[in-house]
Write a protein that holds these residues in place. Structure first.
Motif, PDB file in Angstrom:
ATOM      1  N   TYR A 274     -22.724  36.194   3.411  1.00  0.00           N
ATOM      2  CA  TYR A 274     -22.871  35.640   2.402  1.00  0.00           C
ATOM      3  C   TYR A 274     -20.729  34.728   2.266  1.00  0.00           C
ATOM      4  CZ  TYR A 274     -22.014  34.424  -2.900  1.00  0.00           C
ATOM      5  OH  TYR A 274     -22.040  33.416  -4.210  1.00  0.00           O
ATOM      6  N   THR A 275     -20.209  36.110   2.992  1.00  0.00           N
ATOM      7  CA  THR A 275     -18.877  36.085   3.017  1.00  0.00           C
ATOM      8  C   THR A 275     -19.028  34.741   4.373  1.00  0.00           C
ATOM      9  OG1 THR A 275     -18.739  38.788   2.986  1.00  0.00           O
ATOM     10  CG2 THR A 275     -16.527  36.672   3.602  1.00  0.00           C
TER      11      THR A 275
ATOM     12  N   TRP B  86     -20.868  32.503   5.116  1.00  0.00           N
ATOM     13  CA  TRP B  86     -21.512  30.997   4.013  1.00  0.00           C
ATOM     14  C   TRP B  86     -20.928  30.555   3.611  1.00  0.00           C
ATOM     15  CZ3 TRP B  86     -26.853  32.565   1.871  1.00  0.00           C
ATOM     16  CH2 TRP B  86     -27.606  30.922   2.060  1.00  0.00           C
ATOM     17  N   LEU B  87     -20.052  31.306   2.364  1.00  0.00           N
ATOM     18  CA  LEU B  87     -18.337  30.784   1.105  1.00  0.00           C
ATOM     19  C   LEU B  87     -17.265  30.640   2.361  1.00  0.00           C
ATOM     20  CD1 LEU B  87     -19.106  33.557  -1.386  1.00  0.00           C
ATOM     21  CD2 LEU B  87     -18.954  31.310  -1.730  1.00  0.00           C
TER      22      LEU B  87
END
Lengths: 214, 214
Positions: free
Chosen positions: B142-143, B145-146
């Motif tokens: 997720y990191t 991805w962001l």
């Protein structure tokens, strides 16, 4: 379809600051948090987190009942003492000296679950990897964590509890799987270095440990 | 200890934009990504993601071998056809019409694993909840991805594959558990609405579905 926003250099630098300064907080001020602030952060997490099949399987349970809070704290203390038995000598002394949860001081407590049987999303993306539902819930915790940090609020994700005991305590549906217990509040201090690095438990690794090619 | 940065209103608004505009991307431009850009985003994910016990259990495997890429694509197609069998009538037609992975076009492919037996962190926080190692790896995805989104790069997390097949294919240590296959590249388009909402598969839920009190 609107035009995507411009994420300029200044934003990208600040975003990296956000990642760098997000800590697992264990020392909180006891000052209450404004209810609308907590709700704002929860809303960001619940609306915008990624989820397999758009299943949104996260369930955030605000724990306000003092009896439930006390029971979680008691369970944490039991599990933490048992965890100490995994270590010997200097390592054990170090473990025993670490503060691993701010259950006493944090004004807001949230038990997070993943609804493993949600019909939302109709199972898309989960056939071969049903665990992705829980990964989505983990991502919602992380959204909450990042948004909180941007709003000056600290979060500590406590996993040193018996997940079954917490689920029973919260009287939640049996298909909800416990993900973690969040202590939330204004942090006593800010730091860009992880607690466990500062207190000598575990250094960060080098990139070669994490990135490979095939 | 330096002073924490100020995350002002403008940043908080832009952060919310970032969450809002991060998509699971399935349609990519085939343009290559600068290697140092991918490395920058990987570095942010590997250094700053939260992890239980500072274990950093994530393993990002860049998949450059065309034979491996072809095998993953073939497995996706097999698994996707099998997944279609879970649906009937209109739902099945809709499922069959969805583009669920950009394996053909994405210039960068990354297979992500969680090292379930890492010694890093010495097991802290995992005694009662060993699954937190995988949640940490999910958060590293997720990191990535962001951060990617902030840099104008799209990411699609593909879970419609046989995790054991992908692990065997990547010739990674047996204790590495497959988390997901990332398609990475410049997106064909930007949108603030999830694909699965736009294409009528699943609407977003209301907050009451996600937030509770005890």
């Amino acid at each position: 379809m609107s035009t995507a926003p411009d994420f300029d250099e200044a934003f990208k630098d600040k975003l990296e600051d956000l990642f760098r300064w997000r800590r697992d907080v264990r020392k909180f001020k006891t000052d209450p948090l404004p209810v609308d602030l907590v709700d704002k952060i929860l809303s960001i997490a619940c609306v915008y987190s990624p989820s397999v099949g758009n299943s949104q399987p996260w369930r955030f349970v605000k724990v306000n009942d003092p009896k439930r809070r006390a029971a979680v704290k008691e369970n944490f203390e039991i599990q933490n003492r048992e965890a100490l038995d995994n270590y010997q000598g200097e390592k054990a002394k170090l473990y025993a000296s670490l503060k691993l949860a701010g259950l006493d001081q944090a004004p807001v407590h949230i038990a997070v679950f993943a609804d493993t049987q949600t019909e939302r999303g109709a199972g898309l993306g989960q056939s071969t990897m049903p665990e992705t539902l829980k990964y989505s819930a983990a991502n919602a915790i992380y959204t909450f964590w990042l948004a909180a940090r941007a709003y000056g609020v600290g979060v500590g994700w406590v996993s040193i509890v018996d997940p079954k005991m917490v689920a029973d305590l919260m009287d939640t549906p049996p298909e909800w799987e416990f993900m973690g217990y969040l202590c939330v509040g204004y942090p006593e201090e800010e730091n860009q270095t992880p607690e466990l690095v500062r207190h000598g438990w575990q250094e960060r690794g080098e990139l070669e440990a994490f990135i490979f090619e095939r």
